[in-house]
Design a protein around this motif. Sequence first.
Motif, PDB file in Angstrom:
ATOM      1  N   GLU A   1       2.558   1.808  -8.948  1.00  0.00           N
ATOM      2  CA  GLU A   1       2.168   0.403  -8.808  1.00  0.00           C
ATOM      3  C   GLU A   1       2.661  -0.425  -9.981  1.00  0.00           C
ATOM      4  O   GLU A   1       3.066  -1.578  -9.823  1.00  0.00           O
ATOM      5  CB  GLU A   1       0.645   0.308  -8.687  1.00  0.00           C
ATOM      6  CG  GLU A   1       0.140  -1.108  -8.517  1.00  0.00           C
ATOM      7  CD  GLU A   1      -1.370  -1.169  -8.347  1.00  0.00           C
ATOM      8  OE1 GLU A   1      -1.966  -2.188  -8.740  1.00  0.00           O
ATOM      9  OE2 GLU A   1      -1.949  -0.193  -7.810  1.00  0.00           O
TER      10      GLU A   1
ATOM     11  N   ASP B   1      -3.138  -1.719  -2.463  1.00  0.00           N
ATOM     12  CA  ASP B   1      -4.140  -0.781  -1.937  1.00  0.00           C
ATOM     13  C   ASP B   1      -5.225  -1.494  -1.144  1.00  0.00           C
ATOM     14  O   ASP B   1      -6.421  -1.317  -1.371  1.00  0.00           O
ATOM     15  CB  ASP B   1      -4.756   0.032  -3.082  1.00  0.00           C
ATOM     16  CG  ASP B   1      -3.733   0.917  -3.759  1.00  0.00           C
ATOM     17  OD1 ASP B   1      -2.807   1.361  -3.070  1.00  0.00           O
ATOM     18  OD2 ASP B   1      -3.843   1.143  -4.977  1.00  0.00           O
TER      19      ASP B   1
ATOM     20  N   LYS C   1     -10.289  -3.952   0.239  1.00  0.00           N
ATOM     21  CA  LYS C   1      -9.822  -2.858  -0.600  1.00  0.00           C
ATOM     22  C   LYS C   1     -10.102  -1.530   0.082  1.00  0.00           C
ATOM     23  O   LYS C   1     -11.149  -1.331   0.698  1.00  0.00           O
ATOM     24  CB  LYS C   1     -10.511  -2.896  -1.963  1.00  0.00           C
ATOM     25  CG  LYS C   1      -9.901  -3.843  -2.968  1.00  0.00           C
ATOM     26  CD  LYS C   1      -8.581  -3.306  -3.476  1.00  0.00           C
ATOM     27  CE  LYS C   1      -8.002  -4.183  -4.572  1.00  0.00           C
ATOM     28  NZ  LYS C   1      -6.706  -3.670  -5.062  1.00  0.00           N
ATOM     29  N   TYR C   2      -9.135  -0.606  -0.031  1.00  0.00           N
ATOM     30  CA  TYR C   2      -9.344   0.730   0.513  1.00  0.00           C
ATOM     31  C   TYR C   2     -10.395   1.457  -0.310  1.00  0.00           C
ATOM     32  O   TYR C   2     -10.483   1.303  -1.530  1.00  0.00           O
ATOM     33  CB  TYR C   2      -8.047   1.537   0.476  1.00  0.00           C
ATOM     34  CG  TYR C   2      -7.146   1.296   1.649  1.00  0.00           C
ATOM     35  CD1 TYR C   2      -7.602   1.453   2.953  1.00  0.00           C
ATOM     36  CD2 TYR C   2      -5.817   0.920   1.458  1.00  0.00           C
ATOM     37  CE1 TYR C   2      -6.766   1.225   4.035  1.00  0.00           C
ATOM     38  CE2 TYR C   2      -4.971   0.693   2.533  1.00  0.00           C
ATOM     39  CZ  TYR C   2      -5.462   0.845   3.818  1.00  0.00           C
ATOM     40  OH  TYR C   2      -4.644   0.620   4.893  1.00  0.00           O
TER      41      TYR C   2
ATOM     42  N   GLU D   1       0.842  -1.199   0.000  1.00  0.00           N
ATOM     43  CA  GLU D   1       0.000   0.000   0.000  1.00  0.00           C
ATOM     44  C   GLU D   1       0.874   1.245   0.000  1.00  0.00           C
ATOM     45  O   GLU D   1       2.044   1.211   0.403  1.00  0.00           O
ATOM     46  CB  GLU D   1      -0.908   0.003   1.228  1.00  0.00           C
ATOM     47  CG  GLU D   1      -0.147   0.086   2.536  1.00  0.00           C
ATOM     48  CD  GLU D   1      -1.020   0.526   3.692  1.00  0.00           C
ATOM     49  OE1 GLU D   1      -2.049   1.187   3.434  1.00  0.00           O
ATOM     50  OE2 GLU D   1      -0.663   0.235   4.847  1.00  0.00           O
TER      51      GLU D   1
END
Length: 457
Positions: free
Chosen positions: A372, A413, A439-440, A203
Amino acid sequence: MKSTVHSDEEVQLLRSRSSINRSEECRSIPRLIDRNQPFYQSKSNVAIHNRVNKDVHVFRRSLKYIINQNWFHLLLRWPTWISLFSFLFLWVLWLLLFAYAYVFVDAREPLLECGLGSKGEPIKFAPALSFSLETCTTVGYSLPNDTNAFFEAECYGIQMVIYMQMTWSMIFNAFFTAFLFARLARCEQRSAQVLFSNKAIIEKKDGKWLLHVRVYDVDSQLPIVEAHMRMYCASWLKYDSKQQGQPHLLHSMRIFDPNDELNSWMFTGVPMNASHHIDAYSPLTPEHLRKDLNLMKGHGLMLREVDQIAGNTSAYPCPVCGEGYETAEQLKTHIKFNIILEDADKNVPQKGTHRDPDIVKPRLTKKLELTEEDITEHLEDKEIICIVEGIEPMISGTFQCLHSYKLEDIVFDSKFTPCVCKENGKIFVDLDKFHSVEKYSMLTRSEDEYRSFGETS
């Protein structure tokens, strides 16, 4: 000689094809730590085989050395049922050998009565086997003929065989007891109770990329003593590259939580996260992104940016005055302030000062910018190995727990689902949620709220 000019679309197509070929090659790389146990766990064995001249059966050539130097631990690796059967077979074999020894010694002088057979009739094999079994299992007993004739001086042969069998029996019993205890109490089996999360999480937090794994010891009643963690990164493409100097397959990964400068101590009786900062020194960072950074070189040492931010080391040197600073922002502030001072003094020349564009370049305060996509592409050939070491509290034996993560085992994430709950005055660990990740949600805060560690604006 003709030069070929490719359009941007052609270049992107060539890169895409190269990436596909590389991905297929990386997917064929076997694991160093196989996940061959239930609940997404491993057996804590390293999947490496030895060979010489492409002959996998190395032990044929080095069996003599292995037996002479490490035969006890070699026996301890046998399965328990094979060990017990082997010892039982050996014990019965020696009973038979000593039975034959009694028959042989008694038959040498049939007219001498030593208590085994009758005078003129040496002992037969069946009573000799019974006498061998009796001698092996006890000290106080009677001879087959209910006499104590074997105490006579003429019966030295029988006396010697009895002495040898009793001595061998004591040694065998002592060795078998020690072996059985070592086999049943082997501490490496304790590693089966230490769980690693199925997925590792990467993350972006406070402008920094972090890798998280979750660890838990299901035997919370007797938690591991002095548990600590280490991480390594196996990089196959770099290892096979001819441009590399000394070949290193494994690269150390610094852990900042729990802090590896404090031995990365963990209390595994409660589910706990271990975190690695993917900074400019991390083996998870692509090398081409850190080449142009104005950072202190490690010279073979594994450094951490977080130590620089905390003021332990000066990572950003000023090329003009040689002063070192912990962050790029501090170096930038230093350069700005000295430019003001030098501009105020008309006698200070531009060359060789903080105003010299040939010395003070934008790359001096450039920070590592990761995406990412950069991390995903760099992790294609990587295997992240996690090792938890500790002491088993019952018999004080040290053991290791091994686990690994490849690209398909990593999510971005996300966060681990909380798995510890309290209910009816008790605390529970919900193992159904131990591997769960969430998941955020979309972040709506401003950039200032996510300013990197150590930045001051």
